[in-house]
Structure formats: C-alpha cells, structure tokens
Design an enzyme around this catalytic site. Structure first.
Site, PDB file in Angstrom:
ATOM      1  N   ARG A  81       0.885  -1.169   0.000  1.00 52.41           N
ATOM      2  CA  ARG A  81       0.000   0.000   0.000  1.00 52.41           C
ATOM      3  C   ARG A  81       0.921   1.217   0.000  1.00 52.41           C
ATOM      4  O   ARG A  81       1.581   1.507   1.006  1.00 52.41           O
ATOM      5  CB  ARG A  81      -0.900  -0.025   1.234  1.00 52.41           C
ATOM      6  CG  ARG A  81      -1.934   1.086   1.324  1.00 52.41           C
ATOM      7  CD  ARG A  81      -2.820   0.835   2.544  1.00 52.41           C
ATOM      8  NE  ARG A  81      -3.700   1.944   2.835  1.00 52.41           N
ATOM      9  CZ  ARG A  81      -4.936   2.077   2.380  1.00 52.41           C
ATOM     10  NH1 ARG A  81      -5.430   1.149   1.574  1.00 52.41           N
ATOM     11  NH2 ARG A  81      -5.688   3.110   2.708  1.00 52.41           N
ATOM     12  N   CYS A 123     -16.060   3.344  -0.953  1.00 56.74           N
ATOM     13  CA  CYS A 123     -14.979   2.461  -0.519  1.00 56.74           C
ATOM     14  C   CYS A 123     -14.602   2.655   0.942  1.00 56.74           C
ATOM     15  O   CYS A 123     -13.954   1.792   1.525  1.00 56.74           O
ATOM     16  CB  CYS A 123     -13.762   2.623  -1.420  1.00 56.74           C
ATOM     17  SG  CYS A 123     -12.989   4.247  -1.328  1.00 56.74           S
ATOM     18  N   GLN A 169     -10.127  -2.987  -4.243  1.00 55.36           N
ATOM     19  CA  GLN A 169     -11.417  -2.358  -3.970  1.00 55.36           C
ATOM     20  C   GLN A 169     -12.414  -2.632  -5.088  1.00 55.36           C
ATOM     21  O   GLN A 169     -13.595  -2.900  -4.836  1.00 55.36           O
ATOM     22  CB  GLN A 169     -11.240  -0.844  -3.803  1.00 55.36           C
ATOM     23  CG  GLN A 169     -12.531  -0.103  -3.487  1.00 55.36           C
ATOM     24  CD  GLN A 169     -13.142  -0.554  -2.171  1.00 55.36           C
ATOM     25  OE1 GLN A 169     -12.468  -0.554  -1.144  1.00 55.36           O
ATOM     26  NE2 GLN A 169     -14.415  -0.931  -2.183  1.00 55.36           N
ATOM     27  N   ARG A 207     -14.267  -6.928   0.653  1.00 54.42           N
ATOM     28  CA  ARG A 207     -12.817  -6.816   0.480  1.00 54.42           C
ATOM     29  C   ARG A 207     -12.160  -8.111   0.949  1.00 54.42           C
ATOM     30  O   ARG A 207     -11.222  -8.617   0.329  1.00 54.42           O
ATOM     31  CB  ARG A 207     -12.267  -5.634   1.293  1.00 54.42           C
ATOM     32  CG  ARG A 207     -12.574  -4.258   0.732  1.00 54.42           C
ATOM     33  CD  ARG A 207     -11.761  -3.943  -0.511  1.00 54.42           C
ATOM     34  NE  ARG A 207     -10.339  -4.035  -0.274  1.00 54.42           N
ATOM     35  CZ  ARG A 207      -9.591  -3.059   0.239  1.00 54.42           C
ATOM     36  NH1 ARG A 207     -10.152  -1.895   0.549  1.00 54.42           N
ATOM     37  NH2 ARG A 207      -8.287  -3.220   0.409  1.00 54.42           N
ATOM     38  N   ASP A 211     -16.311   8.696  -3.526  1.00 51.78           N
ATOM     39  CA  ASP A 211     -15.152   8.494  -2.656  1.00 51.78           C
ATOM     40  C   ASP A 211     -14.868   9.838  -1.994  1.00 51.78           C
ATOM     41  O   ASP A 211     -15.414  10.876  -2.401  1.00 51.78           O
ATOM     42  CB  ASP A 211     -13.958   8.014  -3.494  1.00 51.78           C
ATOM     43  CG  ASP A 211     -12.792   7.516  -2.642  1.00 51.78           C
ATOM     44  OD1 ASP A 211     -12.937   7.461  -1.404  1.00 51.78           O
ATOM     45  OD2 ASP A 211     -11.734   7.194  -3.219  1.00 51.78           O
ATOM     46  N   HIS A 262      -6.478   1.019  -7.463  1.00 43.13           N
ATOM     47  CA  HIS A 262      -6.901   0.283  -6.265  1.00 43.13           C
ATOM     48  C   HIS A 262      -7.703  -0.948  -6.695  1.00 43.13           C
ATOM     49  O   HIS A 262      -8.903  -1.034  -6.460  1.00 43.13           O
ATOM     50  CB  HIS A 262      -7.751   1.200  -5.377  1.00 43.13           C
ATOM     51  CG  HIS A 262      -7.897   0.722  -3.970  1.00 43.13           C
ATOM     52  ND1 HIS A 262      -7.393  -0.476  -3.528  1.00 43.13           N
ATOM     53  CD2 HIS A 262      -8.525   1.284  -2.892  1.00 43.13           C
ATOM     54  CE1 HIS A 262      -7.668  -0.625  -2.248  1.00 43.13           C
ATOM     55  NE2 HIS A 262      -8.354   0.415  -1.838  1.00 43.13           N
TER      56      HIS A 262
END
Length: 317
Positions: free
Chosen positions: A111, A274, A141, A302, A233, A138
């Site tokens: 990450r 998310c 996600q 997830r 988001d 991402h």
C-alpha cells in the site's frame, strides 16, 4: 492477470489493467464460494503454510485487517511491514527489498503513495505482488465492488453506474473493471480532477468489446440519471490534506451524493463508497446510512475478494 518479467509463471495484480474479463469472472466466482464456505462454518485452509508480506506506506483499516484476517482464514500467515519498520526507511532500495523479501514470503502486498513503487516491487520480486492501493489504482477495492454489485443485482453486464467526485485511484480502476464486465459507467468529475486519460482510452476500448459505454462528464445529474449504482469516494485522499480548502470549494455542493442525486437514479439503485467516508461532504448521512446503502457489505467483500486473489496468485485454487 499480468505475468511479470521476473518469472514466466509469476502473476501480479497492480491494477485492473492486468486482468482479463475471464480473470475477473474467475475471481468473483471463487470469492463467492469462499464467502459461502466461511459463512457456513466450513472454510478451507487453502493457503496453509503460506506467508503474505504486507508493506504499508499509508495508514489503513480495511486493507490491513481484510488481508490479515483473510490469510488467517485460509490457514496462512500475514506479516505487517510498516515502512518505518523496514530498511526502506533508511534508504534501502525497493529493488533490493523486493529481492530480499521474495526469499522469505510467498506473496507481497504493498500500500504505497507512488504507483511506481509497487511497479518496481513487482518487477524485482520473484513472488506475486498485489497493489493494496497506490495513488493511481486500487484493484482490490474494485473486485470487492464488483462482487457486491453482483450480489445485489444478480448480474454485471448491462448495468449503469455513476461515479460522482474526484477521478482518483478508485475511479481509474472502476472504469476499467466496469468496462471489462459490461457495466456502462459515467464519471462526473470537475475540470482538472478527471480520471487518467490513458485509463479512459483503455476503458472505452474495452467497453466496445463488452457493450459498455464509458462517459466522462462534469455534470452529476447526467451521470446519475437512471443509474443502477451510485458511487463516490472522499474528495480529499491521503496525501491531499493540504488541498482541503481548494478541493472543498470545487466539489461542494455540486458533487455531493445526497437524496436529490439518489432520486435521479433508478428506484432500486444502490449506493457504494470504498470508505472511510466524510458525512456531510462527499455523501450525506441519510444516503450512506439509508436503506439503499450497501457500503458495509462492500467493506466485508474486500475480505472475500482478496482471499480469492491470494489463492489464485499463489495457485491454491
């Protein structure tokens, strides 16, 4: 998924660009099966004896917990490697870190702030590498999002999805994931905050193969009209905190998902985010906490989607 130059048999997941439609379908099918097995109390420890190394430059709730729990449920082990805890903090190169860790673990997840870092990691690691989030993409996600949509809508192809807000890393990969699965997607973003141009071009090309229409607009109402799914988001991603005032001036109130926006969508439209969410900014409390919100199922997925990715990359399923 993308095959790395490091090994002819190694595959990485750095963005949805690395995944063919067949890969996505296989992962969603496996994720659904693993979820069902876990819920029934009959999980299979497909990764017994395997270790996942997790490099974190950014703070995390869902990414860290879902990968750690996922490895545990599959019988494996997850090793947390904070950026300040390993020698990268003292100047060791990503290339050397990748080569070293490859001798210890069976898979790496990172990450990171800069997408180039995870690309370097994948290029020099001899084990599979997963992008747990970068500034550009991402993919984990998006797989969870697609699993959630499939659960609620019983299909993917032919649906219409609207994105409101910043054309960020999630938006980039969601455009690719939507196009490859036949979901038409309209992203409403203010000027200067659109998704990456090469991503848009690729998504449109993929959409021609699946019948998905990919649209970039500055008008939230155009995007939300008759949508099956509304997605947003945060307007202020990690590392963008210094732009708070300027971003709020651009995004609010025009790009906020509220009851007026939801009324433009289909009556059975679902809302996705998310997380973490800023109530009163990108979404109002009545929407994210309302009956049409599926954000908690999305967050849970997830776990199951990433378990499927881990199994496929480590060739356990």
């Amino acid at each position: 998924m993308k095959t790395s130059k490091t090994s002819s048999s190694k595959r990485d997941l750095l963005s949805m660009q690395d995944m063919a439609p067949a890969d996505i379908s296989a992962i969603l099918k496996l994720a659904s099966r693993l979820k069902k097995e876990q819920k029934s109390g009959k999980p299979r420890q497909l990764l017994r004896g395997k270790t996942l190394g997790m490099i974190f430059q950014k703070p995390s709730t869902r990414t860290r917990v879902s990968f750690e729990v996922g490895m545990n449920q599959l019988g494996g082990h997850a090793l947390f490697l904070g950026a300040s805890d390993i020698q990268i903090a003292r100047g060791e190169t990503i290339e050397d870190t990748a080569k070293t860790l490859s001798r210890y673990v069976d898979c790496l997840m990172a990450r990171v702030y800069d997408h180039a870092d995870v690309q370097k990691l994948a290029a020099h690691a001899s084990v599979p590498v997963i992008n747990g989030l970068s500034d550009a993409f991402h993919p984990c996600q998006i797989l969870a999002d697609l699993l959630t949509i499939q659960e609620y809508k019983k299909k993917l192809k032919g649906l219409r999805m609207a994105w409101l807000g910043d054309g960020d890393n999630v938006c980039n990969d969601l455009l690719l994931g939507a196009a490859k699965t036949g979901i038409s997607m309209a992203a409403a973003c203010p000027a200067g905050y659109e998704p990456l141009e090469d991503v848009v071009r690729t998504a449109k090309a993929e959409g021609k193969k699946t019948g998905a229409e990919i649209t970039i607009t500055s008008d939230p109402a155009t995007a939300a009209k008759d949508a099956d799914i509304i997605v947003t988001d945060t307007f202020i991603s990690i590392g963008k905190e210094g732009e708070r005032a300027s971003r709020e001036a651009v995004f609010l109130p025009k790009y906020q998902v509220n009851s007026d926006v939801m009324r433009l969508a289909k009556k059975d439209a679902i809302f996705m985010h998310c997380l973490p969410a800023k109530r009163g900014q990108e979404v109002t409390a009545d929407v994210i906490d309302g009956a049409r919100s599926v954000v908690w199922d999305e967050a849970e997925n997830r776990l199951h989607a990433q378990k499927a990715v881990l199994c496929m990359l480590m060739k356990a399923a």
